[in-house]
Scaffold this motif. Structure first.
Motif, PDB file in Angstrom:
ATOM      1  N   LYS A 171       9.697  34.234  26.331  1.00  0.00           N
ATOM      2  CA  LYS A 171       8.972  35.465  26.577  1.00  0.00           C
ATOM      3  C   LYS A 171       7.797  35.257  27.491  1.00  0.00           C
ATOM      4  O   LYS A 171       7.713  36.078  28.343  1.00  0.00           O
ATOM      5  CB  LYS A 171       8.387  35.880  25.165  1.00  0.00           C
ATOM      6  N   GLU A 172       7.135  34.041  27.369  1.00  0.00           N
ATOM      7  CA  GLU A 172       6.165  33.939  28.207  1.00  0.00           C
ATOM      8  C   GLU A 172       6.694  33.338  29.419  1.00  0.00           C
ATOM      9  O   GLU A 172       5.990  33.958  30.720  1.00  0.00           O
ATOM     10  CB  GLU A 172       5.213  32.654  27.645  1.00  0.00           C
ATOM     11  N   ILE A 173       7.802  32.750  29.830  1.00  0.00           N
ATOM     12  CA  ILE A 173       8.195  32.404  31.051  1.00  0.00           C
ATOM     13  C   ILE A 173       8.685  33.789  31.526  1.00  0.00           C
ATOM     14  O   ILE A 173       8.486  34.114  32.732  1.00  0.00           O
ATOM     15  CB  ILE A 173       9.336  31.488  31.016  1.00  0.00           C
ATOM     16  N   ALA A 174       9.396  34.658  30.866  1.00  0.00           N
ATOM     17  CA  ALA A 174       9.810  35.775  31.257  1.00  0.00           C
ATOM     18  C   ALA A 174       8.612  36.816  31.689  1.00  0.00           C
ATOM     19  O   ALA A 174       8.900  37.569  32.921  1.00  0.00           O
ATOM     20  CB  ALA A 174      10.626  36.659  30.191  1.00  0.00           C
ATOM     21  N   ALA A 175       7.451  36.735  31.039  1.00  0.00           N
ATOM     22  CA  ALA A 175       6.408  37.507  31.531  1.00  0.00           C
ATOM     23  C   ALA A 175       5.806  37.110  32.760  1.00  0.00           C
ATOM     24  O   ALA A 175       5.626  37.862  33.502  1.00  0.00           O
ATOM     25  CB  ALA A 175       5.503  37.564  30.308  1.00  0.00           C
ATOM     26  N   ASN A 214       7.543  35.491  35.157  1.00  0.00           N
ATOM     27  CA  ASN A 214       8.315  35.888  36.214  1.00  0.00           C
ATOM     28  C   ASN A 214       8.232  37.180  36.664  1.00  0.00           C
ATOM     29  O   ASN A 214       8.273  37.728  37.820  1.00  0.00           O
ATOM     30  CB  ASN A 214       9.777  35.552  35.676  1.00  0.00           C
ATOM     31  N   THR A 215       8.174  38.106  35.664  1.00  0.00           N
ATOM     32  CA  THR A 215       7.599  39.744  35.713  1.00  0.00           C
ATOM     33  C   THR A 215       6.439  39.816  36.868  1.00  0.00           C
ATOM     34  O   THR A 215       6.430  40.530  37.510  1.00  0.00           O
ATOM     35  CB  THR A 215       7.648  40.558  34.520  1.00  0.00           C
ATOM     36  N   ASP A 216       5.336  38.813  36.367  1.00  0.00           N
ATOM     37  CA  ASP A 216       3.993  39.102  36.922  1.00  0.00           C
ATOM     38  C   ASP A 216       4.179  38.462  38.282  1.00  0.00           C
ATOM     39  O   ASP A 216       3.650  39.285  39.306  1.00  0.00           O
ATOM     40  CB  ASP A 216       2.990  38.494  36.106  1.00  0.00           C
ATOM     41  N   LEU A 217       4.954  37.374  38.588  1.00  0.00           N
ATOM     42  CA  LEU A 217       4.983  36.760  39.780  1.00  0.00           C
ATOM     43  C   LEU A 217       5.885  37.762  40.790  1.00  0.00           C
ATOM     44  O   LEU A 217       5.449  38.158  41.793  1.00  0.00           O
ATOM     45  CB  LEU A 217       5.808  35.465  39.554  1.00  0.00           C
TER      46      LEU A 217
END
Length: 109
Positions: free
Chosen positions: A19-23, A25-28
């Motif tokens: 979830k942290e990685i997905a968040a 990636n979304t932020d990036l």
């Protein structure tokens, strides 16, 4: 030996990490889109600035031509005024003689 208690927390940690990685990636992705939009706006501004500079250059060139023409017309006017002054001076110098000649012609009649 490792029992079922030792394996328990790993799936929860993996889900949290995913979830942290997905968040992230979304932020990036969001920041990348904002930068792309900003670059497009900068490019459009640069195009507008280039167009304005080109137009200013054309206007300056036209103004220079008009100033050159005005200078030529002023020089021509100065020459014409000089000729008029010379002509007037000649008329003034010949004036008394002409008047005297006109009087003589009138008397003879």
């Amino acid at each position: 030996m490792a029992g079922p208690k030792d394996i328990g927390p790993l799936p929860h940690t993996r889900a949290s990490t995913s979830k942290e990685i997905a968040a992230g990636n979304t932020d990036l992705s969001s920041r990348t889109e904002q930068q792309a939009a900003s670059l497009q706006q900068t490019a459009a501004s640069m195009e507008e600035l280039t167009s304005t500079v080109k137009q200013n250059s054309e206007n300056a060139s036209q103004a220079s031509g008009l100033a050159s023409n005005a200078s030529a017309v002023a020089s021509e006017g100065t020459a014409i005024v000089g000729q008029v002054v010379e002509t007037m001076a000649g008329i003034e110098e010949g004036g008394p003689r002409r008047r005297a000649g006109t009087r003589l012609r009138r008397r003879r009649k």
